[in-house]
Design a protein around this motif. Structure first.
Motif, PDB file in Angstrom:
ATOM      1  N   CYS A 184       0.848  -1.191   0.000  1.00 36.29           N
ATOM      2  CA  CYS A 184       0.000   0.000   0.000  1.00 36.29           C
ATOM      3  C   CYS A 184       0.881   1.238   0.000  1.00 36.29           C
ATOM      4  CB  CYS A 184      -0.940   0.012   1.205  1.00 36.29           C
ATOM      5  SG  CYS A 184      -0.152   0.468   2.772  1.00 36.29           S
ATOM      6  N   GLU A 185       0.263   2.395  -0.173  1.00 33.58           N
ATOM      7  CA  GLU A 185       0.990   3.653  -0.086  1.00 33.58           C
ATOM      8  C   GLU A 185       1.328   3.935   1.381  1.00 33.58           C
ATOM      9  OE1 GLU A 185      -1.939   6.257  -1.982  1.00 33.58           O
ATOM     10  OE2 GLU A 185      -0.501   6.532  -3.614  1.00 33.58           O
TER      11      GLU A 185
ATOM     12  N   THR B 282      -5.980   3.118   1.446  1.00 34.70           N
ATOM     13  CA  THR B 282      -5.061   2.097   0.952  1.00 34.70           C
ATOM     14  C   THR B 282      -4.593   1.176   2.070  1.00 34.70           C
ATOM     15  OG1 THR B 282      -3.083   3.496   1.261  1.00 34.70           O
ATOM     16  CG2 THR B 282      -4.233   3.674  -0.839  1.00 34.70           C
TER      17      THR B 282
ATOM     18  N   SER C 201      -6.895  -1.799   2.759  1.00 36.60           N
ATOM     19  CA  SER C 201      -6.865  -2.895   1.779  1.00 36.60           C
ATOM     20  C   SER C 201      -5.487  -3.563   1.694  1.00 36.60           C
ATOM     21  CB  SER C 201      -7.239  -2.353   0.394  1.00 36.60           C
ATOM     22  OG  SER C 201      -6.323  -1.373  -0.033  1.00 36.60           O
TER      23      SER C 201
END
Length: 255
Positions: free
Chosen positions: A232-233, A249, A252
């Motif tokens: 993720c970011e 993000t 998830s």
């Protein structure tokens, strides 16, 4: 001191570090940690650098005049205050209260009707769990809520006492706009706190972590966040020990 910490120290060996070890041995560990953090940041290692918000030109922030310690630098407090003012969260949740300095930052810079929650270990905890060895000194010296109390803010936030490993995030699911993970620093607790924080966050929220960067005793925290950053970011904030991620993000990601 672990083997990893010894090797990290040797990687920063220089005439200056030797001189510091002789003159002020207690300062060698923070000096080594700082050198490692700055090296990795300048070399482009670890999480990529990015600032979380762009405040408006008319925005102002409020900071308590006193700085009772606990690990946050003045610059890091400014960043949290600026993020709070810019994001205008309806609800804030922090894991790790200590003296309540960051709690006060959130209260002073959030909208007046914002809900602020702060979670810390029970005050009567006499012997921390063995997993909390990296935080034993902080646990022994904390004065939970002392800063908000000194500022007359003790009635405008919710102080919660519970081991984060036992804390149930379900009642706060999808309701928190701004989160801070700054409790125990071992890998098991950081992972637990990150998973629970992600559960509580709204999709437009932002999560911060403290004490990212360098290695030494914080190596497990850095390694965990960097592993999450593969899915993720997740970013570091330059010249600080703060990391952050957009909640959407993070929710998830593979945690």
């Amino acid at each position: 001191m672990t083997l990893h910490e010894v090797l990290d120290g040797l990687s920063c060996l220089s005439l200056r570090s030797i001189a510091l070890a002789v003159r002020k041995p207690a300062q060698l560990r923070p000096y080594t940690s700082y050198c490692l953090k700055r090296y990795e940041e300048l070399a482009g290692l670890g999480l990529p650098s990015r600032n979380p918000v762009v405040p408006g030109a008319e925005d102002t922030i409020t900071l308590p005049a006193a700085h009772p310690g606990g690990g946050m630098s003045f610059g890091e407090l400014v960043i949290l205050a600026r993020a709070t003012k810019t994001l205008k969260p309806a609800a804030v949740f922090e894991m790790g209260s200590y003296n309540g300095l960051t709690t006060a930052i959130f209260i002073l810079n959030s909208p007046p009707d914002a809900r602020i929650y702060s979670l810390d270990l029970p005050p009567d905890l006499n012997e921390p769990d063995a997993d909390l060895h990296t935080d034993r000194h902080l646990i022994a010296n904390r004065q939970v809520g002392s800063v908000p109390q000194a500022l007359g803010l003790e009635d405008v936030y919710t102080q919660m006492f519970c081991d984060s490993m036992l804390f149930d995030p379900a009642p706060y699911a999808d309701s928190i706009d701004l989160g801070l993970v700054d409790a125990a620093h071992d890998a098991e607790h950081v992972r637990n706190d990150t998973i629970k924080m992600a559960t509580m966050m709204t999709d437009h929220g932002v999560v911060f972590w403290h004490d990212y960067g360098g290695k030494g005793s914080m190596r497990p925290l850095a390694q965990y966040l960097e592993s999450v950053g593969q899915t993720c970011e997740l970013f570091r904030i330059p010249e600080t020990t703060l990391a952050w991620a957009p909640a959407k993000t993070l929710k998830s990601a593979r945690l």
